[in-house]
Write a protein that holds these residues in place. Structure first.
Motif, PDB file in Angstrom:
ATOM      1  N   ILE A 166       0.824  -1.211   0.000  1.00 14.29           N
ATOM      2  CA  ILE A 166       0.000   0.000   0.000  1.00 14.29           C
ATOM      3  C   ILE A 166       0.856   1.258   0.000  1.00 14.29           C
ATOM      4  O   ILE A 166       0.608   2.208  -0.738  1.00 14.29           O
ATOM      5  CB  ILE A 166      -0.936   0.011   1.222  1.00 14.29           C
ATOM      6  CG1 ILE A 166      -1.837  -1.224   1.221  1.00 14.29           C
ATOM      7  CG2 ILE A 166      -1.776   1.278   1.251  1.00 14.29           C
ATOM      8  CD1 ILE A 166      -2.643  -1.393   2.481  1.00 14.29           C
ATOM      9  N   ASP A 167       1.885   1.280   0.861  1.00 12.03           N
ATOM     10  CA  ASP A 167       2.680   2.490   1.078  1.00 12.03           C
ATOM     11  C   ASP A 167       4.038   2.386   0.397  1.00 12.03           C
ATOM     12  O   ASP A 167       4.703   1.355   0.488  1.00 12.03           O
ATOM     13  CB  ASP A 167       2.910   2.711   2.583  1.00 12.03           C
ATOM     14  CG  ASP A 167       1.611   2.710   3.371  1.00 12.03           C
ATOM     15  OD1 ASP A 167       1.601   2.114   4.452  1.00 12.03           O
ATOM     16  OD2 ASP A 167       0.634   3.285   2.885  1.00 12.03           O
ATOM     17  N   ALA A 168       4.448   3.436  -0.234  1.00 11.59           N
ATOM     18  CA  ALA A 168       5.763   3.453  -0.880  1.00 11.59           C
ATOM     19  C   ALA A 168       6.706   4.473  -0.242  1.00 11.59           C
ATOM     20  O   ALA A 168       7.901   4.482  -0.528  1.00 11.59           O
ATOM     21  CB  ALA A 168       5.618   3.769  -2.365  1.00 11.59           C
ATOM     22  N   ASN A 169       6.181   5.314   0.622  1.00  9.21           N
ATOM     23  CA  ASN A 169       7.008   6.370   1.201  1.00  9.21           C
ATOM     24  C   ASN A 169       6.663   6.550   2.683  1.00  9.21           C
ATOM     25  O   ASN A 169       5.573   7.021   3.000  1.00  9.21           O
ATOM     26  CB  ASN A 169       6.762   7.684   0.458  1.00  9.21           C
ATOM     27  CG  ASN A 169       7.698   8.779   0.910  1.00  9.21           C
ATOM     28  OD1 ASN A 169       8.778   8.503   1.416  1.00  9.21           O
ATOM     29  ND2 ASN A 169       7.278  10.035   0.742  1.00  9.21           N
ATOM     30  N   ALA A 215       0.751   7.310   9.978  1.00  6.69           N
ATOM     31  CA  ALA A 215       2.173   7.146   9.703  1.00  6.69           C
ATOM     32  C   ALA A 215       2.351   5.934   8.792  1.00  6.69           C
ATOM     33  O   ALA A 215       2.039   4.805   9.195  1.00  6.69           O
ATOM     34  CB  ALA A 215       2.943   6.953  11.007  1.00  6.69           C
ATOM     35  N   PRO A 216       2.844   6.122   7.558  1.00  4.78           N
ATOM     36  CA  PRO A 216       2.905   5.030   6.579  1.00  4.78           C
ATOM     37  C   PRO A 216       4.160   4.177   6.729  1.00  4.78           C
ATOM     38  O   PRO A 216       4.977   4.388   7.619  1.00  4.78           O
ATOM     39  CB  PRO A 216       2.919   5.788   5.245  1.00  4.78           C
ATOM     40  CG  PRO A 216       3.651   7.056   5.572  1.00  4.78           C
ATOM     41  CD  PRO A 216       3.259   7.414   6.981  1.00  4.78           C
ATOM     42  N   GLY A 217       4.295   3.212   5.822  1.00  4.25           N
ATOM     43  CA  GLY A 217       5.485   2.366   5.785  1.00  4.25           C
ATOM     44  C   GLY A 217       5.445   1.184   6.724  1.00  4.25           C
ATOM     45  O   GLY A 217       6.456   0.529   6.969  1.00  4.25           O
ATOM     46  N   VAL A 218       4.266   0.870   7.247  1.00  5.72           N
ATOM     47  CA  VAL A 218       4.129  -0.207   8.232  1.00  5.72           C
ATOM     48  C   VAL A 218       4.290  -1.571   7.558  1.00  5.72           C
ATOM     49  O   VAL A 218       3.701  -1.840   6.516  1.00  5.72           O
ATOM     50  CB  VAL A 218       2.751  -0.132   8.918  1.00  5.72           C
ATOM     51  CG1 VAL A 218       2.529  -1.311   9.848  1.00  5.72           C
ATOM     52  CG2 VAL A 218       2.606   1.188   9.674  1.00  5.72           C
ATOM     53  N   ALA A 273       4.274  -5.786  13.219  1.00  7.85           N
ATOM     54  CA  ALA A 273       3.503  -5.578  14.456  1.00  7.85           C
ATOM     55  C   ALA A 273       2.031  -5.373  14.151  1.00  7.85           C
ATOM     56  O   ALA A 273       1.549  -5.790  13.097  1.00  7.85           O
ATOM     57  CB  ALA A 273       4.106  -4.452  15.295  1.00  7.85           C
ATOM     58  N   PHE A 274       1.294  -4.708  15.072  1.00  7.49           N
ATOM     59  CA  PHE A 274      -0.167  -4.755  15.041  1.00  7.49           C
ATOM     60  C   PHE A 274      -0.827  -3.388  14.955  1.00  7.49           C
ATOM     61  O   PHE A 274      -2.020  -3.273  15.189  1.00  7.49           O
ATOM     62  CB  PHE A 274      -0.721  -5.382  16.334  1.00  7.49           C
ATOM     63  CG  PHE A 274      -0.061  -6.633  16.806  1.00  7.49           C
ATOM     64  CD1 PHE A 274       0.530  -7.526  15.924  1.00  7.49           C
ATOM     65  CD2 PHE A 274      -0.057  -6.935  18.160  1.00  7.49           C
ATOM     66  CE1 PHE A 274       1.118  -8.680  16.381  1.00  7.49           C
ATOM     67  CE2 PHE A 274       0.526  -8.098  18.624  1.00  7.49           C
ATOM     68  CZ  PHE A 274       1.128  -8.976  17.727  1.00  7.49           C
ATOM     69  N   PHE A 275      -0.084  -2.319  14.670  1.00 10.70           N
ATOM     70  CA  PHE A 275      -0.703  -1.022  14.902  1.00 10.70           C
ATOM     71  C   PHE A 275      -0.519  -0.016  13.772  1.00 10.70           C
ATOM     72  O   PHE A 275       0.407  -0.091  12.979  1.00 10.70           O
ATOM     73  CB  PHE A 275      -0.174  -0.356  16.188  1.00 10.70           C
ATOM     74  CG  PHE A 275       0.921  -1.095  16.873  1.00 10.70           C
ATOM     75  CD1 PHE A 275       0.639  -1.989  17.885  1.00 10.70           C
ATOM     76  CD2 PHE A 275       2.245  -0.919  16.497  1.00 10.70           C
ATOM     77  CE1 PHE A 275       1.643  -2.678  18.531  1.00 10.70           C
ATOM     78  CE2 PHE A 275       3.258  -1.606  17.133  1.00 10.70           C
ATOM     79  CZ  PHE A 275       2.951  -2.488  18.154  1.00 10.70           C
ATOM     80  N   LEU A 276      -1.458   0.927  13.789  1.00 11.16           N
ATOM     81  CA  LEU A 276      -1.398   2.089  12.923  1.00 11.16           C
ATOM     82  C   LEU A 276      -1.389   3.324  13.822  1.00 11.16           C
ATOM     83  O   LEU A 276      -2.208   3.455  14.727  1.00 11.16           O
ATOM     84  CB  LEU A 276      -2.612   2.138  11.983  1.00 11.16           C
ATOM     85  CG  LEU A 276      -2.487   3.101  10.799  1.00 11.16           C
ATOM     86  CD1 LEU A 276      -1.415   2.622   9.827  1.00 11.16           C
ATOM     87  CD2 LEU A 276      -3.826   3.234  10.085  1.00 11.16           C
ATOM     88  N   TRP A 277      -0.436   4.220  13.566  1.00 10.91           N
ATOM     89  CA  TRP A 277      -0.259   5.453  14.336  1.00 10.91           C
ATOM     90  C   TRP A 277      -1.015   6.553  13.600  1.00 10.91           C
ATOM     91  O   TRP A 277      -0.675   6.877  12.461  1.00 10.91           O
ATOM     92  CB  TRP A 277       1.227   5.726  14.434  1.00 10.91           C
ATOM     93  CG  TRP A 277       1.729   6.830  15.300  1.00 10.91           C
ATOM     94  CD1 TRP A 277       2.494   7.894  14.895  1.00 10.91           C
ATOM     95  CD2 TRP A 277       1.603   6.966  16.717  1.00 10.91           C
ATOM     96  NE1 TRP A 277       2.834   8.679  15.972  1.00 10.91           N
ATOM     97  CE2 TRP A 277       2.305   8.130  17.106  1.00 10.91           C
ATOM     98  CE3 TRP A 277       0.948   6.212  17.698  1.00 10.91           C
ATOM     99  CZ2 TRP A 277       2.373   8.567  18.434  1.00 10.91           C
ATOM    100  CZ3 TRP A 277       1.020   6.635  19.023  1.00 10.91           C
ATOM    101  CH2 TRP A 277       1.718   7.802  19.380  1.00 10.91           C
ATOM    102  N   PRO A 328       9.606   3.585   2.059  1.00  9.96           N
ATOM    103  CA  PRO A 328       9.492   2.192   1.636  1.00  9.96           C
ATOM    104  C   PRO A 328       9.682   1.254   2.826  1.00  9.96           C
ATOM    105  O   PRO A 328      10.571   1.480   3.661  1.00  9.96           O
ATOM    106  CB  PRO A 328      10.635   2.038   0.627  1.00  9.96           C
ATOM    107  CG  PRO A 328      11.587   3.137   0.939  1.00  9.96           C
ATOM    108  CD  PRO A 328      10.760   4.271   1.466  1.00  9.96           C
ATOM    109  N   PRO A 329       8.846   0.239   2.971  1.00 15.94           N
ATOM    110  CA  PRO A 329       8.994  -0.693   4.091  1.00 15.94           C
ATOM    111  C   PRO A 329      10.366  -1.347   4.112  1.00 15.94           C
ATOM    112  O   PRO A 329      10.903  -1.739   3.074  1.00 15.94           O
ATOM    113  CB  PRO A 329       7.888  -1.717   3.833  1.00 15.94           C
ATOM    114  CG  PRO A 329       6.870  -0.976   3.035  1.00 15.94           C
ATOM    115  CD  PRO A 329       7.657  -0.055   2.149  1.00 15.94           C
ATOM    116  N   VAL A 330      10.941  -1.438   5.298  1.00 20.86           N
ATOM    117  CA  VAL A 330      12.282  -2.009   5.493  1.00 20.86           C
ATOM    118  C   VAL A 330      12.141  -3.429   6.022  1.00 20.86           C
ATOM    119  O   VAL A 330      11.437  -3.653   7.008  1.00 20.86           O
ATOM    120  CB  VAL A 330      13.092  -1.157   6.500  1.00 20.86           C
ATOM    121  CG1 VAL A 330      14.418  -1.818   6.817  1.00 20.86           C
ATOM    122  CG2 VAL A 330      13.294   0.248   5.949  1.00 20.86           C
TER     123      VAL A 330
END
Length: 426
Positions: free
Chosen positions: A230-233, A345-348, A351-355, A235-237
């Motif tokens: 979903i998120d590119a910025n 806050a993107p890039g997740v 874990a279990f959460f969205l900020w 980028p997920p690490v």
């Protein structure tokens, strides 16, 4: 009867702990339809039926499970099982041996042991903002250590620029005569749900070596990673354990410590099993033996953990399915956020959460006076609609209005909670 000053301080702190008022009143569509929906506690209930089935089919308790076992810091069996399991899944540069680990009844107890072992009263641990809120009691309440939050302002908390921010706080604290004991990261991060790049971990290790402090990586979500398309910025690490880094020329290996437990990756907060992995500090493990009785793992939990971790085929399937379900629920909560124009806050990818910034939405719909705290206002509105989220105020958020949404729940429970959040913001 008068309490000690530390007990009085703990009593005062307990007055703000909503969680223990919320949990006895949890919503259930049949048994407690008037209850509170909690999306604020970091529990993963997506795989409880699968986990329960394995326990019941393989329990087979023997009489030693009703004894103290054969050590205050874990039985020989569990140390063999956990060291083998973590070597396979964390992929450390040096295999984890049974003597490298101390078992505790959860990672809170593990953190408290590290606070006790590394910090004299008044000495400090660094944590970056936002941080896991329970770091505060784990590190400070009983043994008198202090927590130094590190603000990043506009820098990425998990980026290269963050390293200098840590050093700025160290230097400022030293100028005031404060002594540092260690630096702690939550990796994958709680509450941001991201993984630290390998290069940043190395630089943080180098910083700890420079200032002769301990580096502690809390990796309790190590296997709760999932693909994010979903998120590119940013980028997920991908997740890489701190143990995959050869400390040679970077940091004295006796200063490197990693935590892991059954609570998150296996959705089993209640069985209370945590692990301190320290591969080059035998004195640390020896010191905990004398006080390990206060945090020893139940012999039954010990037995269950071994049964689980030794079943390689089952574990492989469990981890894969858990990651798939986490990915699906992440998409569900992101779609909800986008639908309602809620900044997150993107890039997740862990874990279990969205900020999320609920304060921004609340301000757009309500008048908020300059002297009012929008976090308090949103929290009051949420509770009035019987939904509980972890407040950014308790997580050291640098800006007001941010909250942590835990999405690791079945669809009906998650949707009920999200609907109540929107109602609270109206």
């Amino acid at each position: 009867m008068a309490l000690s000053t530390r007990a009085q301080a703990a009593e005062e702190a307990s007055k703000g702990l909503l969680i223990w008022e919320i949990i006895p009143q949890l919503w259930h569509h049949k048994t407690n339809p008037d209850g509170i929906v909690s999306l604020g506690v970091a529990e993963n209930s997506l795989m409880h039926d699968t986990f329960s089935k394995h326990i019941h089919e393989n329990l087979a308790l023997s009489n030693p499970a009703f004894t103290y076992g054969d050590g205050t810091t874990g039985t020989k069996r569990i140390k063999v099982s956990v060291s083998r399991f973590l070597t396979k899944h964390l992929k450390p540069v040096k295999p984890i041996e049974p003597e490298h680990i101390t078992m505790t009844n959860g990672c809170s107890a593990a953190l408290e042991h590290l606070s006790w072992a590394f910090a004299n009263p008044g000495e400090c641990f660094l944590v970056g903002q936002p941080y896991y809120g329970t770091f505060i009691p784990d590190l400070t309440y009983r043994f008198g250590a202090k927590l130094l939050p590190v603000p990043f302002h506009d820098a990425d908390p998990l980026g290269e620029d963050a390293v200098q921010k840590y050093e700025d706080v160290i230097i400022a604290a030293q100028a005031k005569g404060q002594k540092m004991a260690g630096l702690i990261i939550s990796h994958p991060h709680n509450p941001l749900g991201r993984c630290y790049p390998r290069s940043v971990i190395i630089r943080l290790m180098e910083l700890c070596q420079k200032h002769k402090i301990h580096f502690i990586s809390d990796e309790i979500y190590a296997l709760s990673v999932f693909p994010n398309t979903i998120d590119a910025n940013p980028p997920p690490v991908p997740f890489e354990s701190a143990l995959t880094i050869d400390p040679t020329g970077i940091i004295d290996p006796s200063r490197v410590h990693v935590l892991w437990g059954m609570s998150k990756d296996f959705g089993a907060n209640g069985i209370r099993v945590g692990t301190i992995i320290s591969q080059s500090n035998p004195s640390l493990h020896a010191s905990i033996i004398a006080v390990g009785l206060y945090s020893s793992v139940s012999s039954i939990s010990d037995h269950i953990t071994c049964n689980i971790l030794d079943d390689d085929a089952w574990v492989g399937g469990y981890i894969a399915e858990n990651q798939k379900r986490l990915s699906e629920q992440y998409k569900r909560v992101v779609d909800w956020s986008n639908k309602h124009d809620i900044t997150y806050a993107p890039g997740v990818n862990a874990a279990f959460f969205l900020w999320v910034d609920l304060g921004k939405v609340y301000r757009a719909r309500h008048h908020v006076a300059e002297n009012e705290d929008v976090t308090v206002l949103v929290n009051k509105a949420l509770l009035s609609h019987k939904v509980f989220l972890a407040s950014g105020k308790d997580f050291g958020a640098e800006k007001p209005g941010w909250f942590r949404i835990v999405f690791s729940h079945p669809d009906d429970y998650l949707d009920e909670g999200l609907q109540r959040v929107i109602a609270a913001l109206a």
